[in-house]
Design a protein around this motif. Structure first.
Motif, PDB file in Angstrom:
ATOM      1  N   ARG A 178       0.835  -1.212   0.000  1.00 36.32           N
ATOM      2  CA  ARG A 178       0.000   0.000   0.000  1.00 36.32           C
ATOM      3  C   ARG A 178       0.863   1.253   0.000  1.00 36.32           C
ATOM      4  N   ARG A 179       1.928   1.223   0.783  1.00 34.21           N
ATOM      5  CA  ARG A 179       2.796   2.394   0.892  1.00 34.21           C
ATOM      6  C   ARG A 179       3.433   2.718  -0.465  1.00 34.21           C
ATOM      7  N   VAL A 180       3.935   1.705  -1.156  1.00 34.74           N
ATOM      8  CA  VAL A 180       4.549   1.923  -2.464  1.00 34.74           C
ATOM      9  C   VAL A 180       3.516   2.421  -3.457  1.00 34.74           C
ATOM     10  N   GLU A 181       2.339   1.815  -3.449  1.00 36.85           N
ATOM     11  CA  GLU A 181       1.286   2.211  -4.390  1.00 36.85           C
ATOM     12  C   GLU A 181       0.925   3.678  -4.209  1.00 36.85           C
ATOM     13  N   THR A 182       0.726   4.091  -2.970  1.00 30.49           N
ATOM     14  CA  THR A 182       0.360   5.485  -2.692  1.00 30.49           C
ATOM     15  C   THR A 182       1.467   6.441  -3.089  1.00 30.49           C
ATOM     16  N   ALA A 183       2.717   6.090  -2.762  1.00 29.69           N
ATOM     17  CA  ALA A 183       3.845   6.977  -3.063  1.00 29.69           C
ATOM     18  C   ALA A 183       4.044   7.154  -4.560  1.00 29.69           C
ATOM     19  N   LEU A 184       3.942   6.087  -5.324  1.00 39.20           N
ATOM     20  CA  LEU A 184       4.125   6.192  -6.770  1.00 39.20           C
ATOM     21  C   LEU A 184       2.990   6.965  -7.414  1.00 39.20           C
TER      22      LEU A 184
END
Length: 828
Positions: A405-411
């Motif tokens: 989730r963290r990677v998805e949101t950041a990208l």
């Protein structure tokens, strides 16, 4: 042996007489190291640092009883070869030569890997480890039960955490099959040498039967074919025929010995050139041969990984202790290189593997009440309750979900168009860093904050390593054949919780991947592999601890100044001033700094007085940018490039180098060679092209590979000019975190100089050091930019050596052409 009198070093010196300062360097090293101290030494080209260090080490090794071996670590391949050659030179004058070996990586030694005989979708490392494990299973003696082989280094019993230490001191008799013996203690030997010999002989018979061509590598033929052989059905209980490594089997057949002795090396020193073909011809694993040789060597020459990287140090661990003398070469790079080696990373794939380790045991427990009872009993032997296993399993699953989730949101926030589905077109094909805290603020990271919120406290994190170890042991007891990662992963998470948040910067890194995995919820997984990283911003304490394990040594470079700053950031200062609460006594730390000894009349050294070449001043490196800063620097570059002979121009980065090359090709009647960030092969081609000419211009980055560790001797280089100060990208979260950590440790005023400026100036000094490589050579060294002058804003002059501060004279760009012509015409 007596240690009261200073050792007589002259008999170990490899030449007729030492250079000026070389004798002082040898005597200083002997005095410091025999007192269990460390000498920090700067010596430019011509000092003879390599011979001085080896001479001091040899005399201490032979003339005192303080040391058992010498380990050399240098990150530059050319320097490793120089140590090998200088040790050979020393040996030519000795009745009893010092035994030496040069270390290389497994990928360079594996016969199958060298000849691309492995499947294309596997790495040499992973395939080699797989074959080693299979071979170990096949040669295991029946009575050895669950004993196993540590495929990374040596042999281990089930309860052992470290490789066994076979007695490898003696050489075998007339039988040439084993030149350096392995263990002769049958109680410690878990394998059956006869079974191993039969496996190796089977592969030999397969080749002689004409089913395959001999494997050829390093200029010789192996006694085995190009394909990995299959085990005879009689070797397995289920009549399966797994592939194995006959080179590995042959090593076991030799009782973990080597068919290659030091007498096979040039002057008793073995490099890959000697022991690789000899091992291949004998049919023994070259990597295993190297591991036997280093156990017996007086001098071992390797790289930084062999001292500082836990993933590589297993190879040398058994020879590193308080009776080891270490020589750290190119020590100005220690901080940068060790920072990466002492950082911790756990990938998403590893998290899934750790969770699967635990899930495998949980699934076995659910299959039958008796299974659960046995598993609970096995866990209880480690004081680990069954509920801890279940909770750790949940944690890893939730951690993976949080990471996704963290990677998805950041990208989605960082890259426009990410949500359109065309991820390969939107996301960059390079590493992406996603910080988990503000790099300039002391605060816990986002993952730690999430864990606390989810109820995973420090007490839980500290149990994960013990849970993992218990799971691995119980899996073995249950007959579950699995390469577990849960112990190492658990230990890393314990560090994640306990380590300081300033010194260790937490982030997520995304590395480009060619994965075919598809997840509609997280499309980035098609493009990247994600990892949680603890980046070691300030590794001085870890370096101090490692150096404190040894008996003393020498840290040296041509560009170590300012040495007090080097001592601070490398951990030497704290090694000499550790508090009484720390384990271990304080250690003596001395310093030496020598001047360039080549004739002053053979060189000119100038600082060109132009405005600073900063990103703000110069603007973007585009063809249509003609601002004042760029025009002044383009003019200076043109005047320098037009001068006599081969000219090296170094810029802060490759983009600026490309801009400069474009301008020079329009104004200089010389071949202009542009170095880019490229493969090693392409860089070597460019270097050869430049060396092959005597009237050309090479344009590169000051932080590139052609400005350091390359010997431009003879007529290969006549002038080197460095443009600006090559600071790294200060916008990077890691760089900001490093600067913040240095401010916390050394004071806010020292943060930028210690973390950024001093390393950049050392790169500059390395570049200009390429010009003069011998006493008869002539050359010009030029620093372009007012920041190299005294009393200018943000001057870096204090970070040059005292000799450089004396010798570099100021001039303006308009005088370059006349001054260059005068110097070169005056020498003709």
């Amino acid at each position: 042996m007596s240690t009261d009198e200073p050792p007589d070093w002259e008999r170990y010196f490899g030449f007729e007489r030492p250079y000026e300062n070389q004798a002082d360097a040898i005597e200083a090293a002997i005095e410091t190291v025999r007192a269990e101290g460390y000498l920090a030494m700067e010596g430019p080209c011509g000092t003879g640092k390599t011979m001085a260090a080896l001479t001091a080490a040899a005399s201490l090794l032979r003339e005192t009883d303080r040391f058992e071996n010498v380990v050399v670590a240098t990150p530059v391949k050319q320097q490793r070869q120089q140590f090998v050659e200088d040790l050979r030179t020393i040996n030519r004058g000795l009745d009893e030569p010092l035994s030496g070996v040069g270390l290389v990586g497994k990928a360079d030694l594996c016969p199958y890997g060298r000849e691309d005989s492995f499947p294309p979708d596997t790495s040499v490392q992973s395939r080699c480890e797989e074959l080693r494990e299979t071979t170990a299973d096949l040669v295991r003696a029946e009575e050895s039960g669950s004993q196993r082989v540590d495929t990374a280094g040596g042999s281990t019993a089930p309860d052992s955490a470290t490789p066994a230490s076979p007695d490898l001191d003696g050489e075998a008799g007339p039988e040439p099959a084993v030149v350096i013996e392995g263990t002769d203690d049958a109680a410690d030997q878990w394998w059956d040498a006869d079974r191993a010999r039969e496996l190796a002989d089977t592969a030999r018979r397969d080749l002689s039967g004409g089913d395959d061509d001999p494997l050829e590598t390093a200029g010789v033929s192996a006694p085995y074919g190009t394909a990995q052989p299959a085990a005879p059905a009689a070797f397995t209980d289920d009549e399966s025929t797994p592939l194995y490594c006959p080179f590995e089997a042959d090593w076991y057949a030799r009782e973990a010995g080597s068919p290659v002795g030091f007498e096979a090396g040039t002057d008793h020193v073995l490099s890959t050139r000697e022991f690789l073909p000899a091992a291949v011809e004998a049919g023994t694993c070259p990597h295993r041969v190297m591991s036997v040789l280093l156990e017996n060597a007086d001098v071992v020459v390797g790289n930084y990984n062999h001292l500082f990287d836990s993933r590589t140090r297993h190879l040398t661990e058994s020879i590193l202790d308080e009776r080891t003398l270490v020589i750290v070469d190119e020590a100005h790079r220690l901080e940068e290189r060790v920072r990466d080696l002492l950082s911790d990373t756990v990938g998403r794939v590893t998290l899934k593997q750790a969770r699967r380790d635990l899930g495998t045991l949980l699934e076995r427990a659910r299959q039958h009440p008796d299974n659960r009872e046995r598993i609970e009993s096995g866990l209880a032997d480690h004081d680990v309750p069954y509920e801890a296993l279940e909770r750790a399993y949940r944690f890893y699953g939730e951690a993976i979900e949080w990471l996704d989730r963290r990677v998805e949101t950041a990208l989605d926030e960082r890259f426009d168009g990410y949500g359109t589905g065309f991820v390969t077109e939107v996301l960059p094909d390079e590493r992406v860093e996603l910080e988990l805290r503000d790099p300039e603020v002391d605060e816990p990271d986002a993952f730690t904050a999430w864990a606390e919120g989810a109820g995973y406290t420090g007490n839980f994190f500290r149990t994960l390593g013990a849970v993992g170890a218990a799971v691995e042991d119980v899996c073995s007891q249950q007959g579950i054949d699995r390469d577990c990662v849960c112990t190492a992963t658990g230990v890393l998470f314990a560090r994640w919780w306990s380590r300081d948040h300033t010194a260790f910067f937490r982030e997520i890194t995304l590395e480009p991947s060619d994965s075919e995995y598809r997840d509609p919820d997280y499309p980035w997984q098609t493009v990247y592999n994600a990892s949680l990283v603890m980046y070691n911003c300030i590794p001085s304490e870890q370096v101090r601890e490692i150096l404190g394990e040894f008996g003393g040594g020498i840290l040296m470079s041509a560009t170590l100044e300012p040495i007090p700053i080097f001592e601070a950031v490398s951990g030497l200062e704290s090694l000499s001033t550790r508090s009484p609460d720390d384990e271990g006594a304080t250690r003596r730390v001395d310093r030496r700094s020598y001047d360039l000894q080549f004739p002053v009349s053979n060189r000119e050294s100038w600082i060109v007085d132009v405005m600073p070449f900063t990103a703000r001043n110069r603007g973007p490196p585009t063809a249509d940018n003609h601002n004042e800063t760029r025009e002044r620097y383009a003019y200076a570059a043109r005047e320098i490039a037009r001068s006599h002979g081969n000219v090296l121009l170094a810029y802060p980065n490759y983009a600026e180098a490309e801009w400069a090359a474009g301008r020079l090709r329009e104004s200089v009647d010389k071949p202009v060679v542009l170095d880019r960030s490229s493969s090693h092969e392409e860089t070597q081609r460019l270097k050869s092209q430049f060396f092959g000419d005597d009237h050309s211009v090479l344009v590169t980055s000051t932080r590139g590979t052609l400005t350091e560790g390359v010997d431009y001797d003879g007529e290969k280089l006549h002038t080197c000019a460095v443009f600006g100060v090559p600071l790294v990208n200060i916008g990077s979260p890691r760089v900001q975190a490093v600067k913040h950590a240095y401010g916390d440790r050394f004071g806010a005023d020292n943060a930028f100089p210690y973390a950024l400026t001093v390393p950049a100036v050392r790169q500059v000094r390395q570049a200009i050091g390429r010009v003069l490589r011998g006493p008869d050579e002539r050359g010009v060294r030029i620093l372009v930019g007012e920041r190299y002058l005294p009393d200018r804003p943000r001057s870096v002059r204090p970070f040059l050596s005292a000799q450089e501060r004396r010798e570099f004279d100021r001039l303006t760009p308009e005088f370059l052409a006349d001054q260059l012509a005068a110097f070169w015409d005056g020498g003709e």
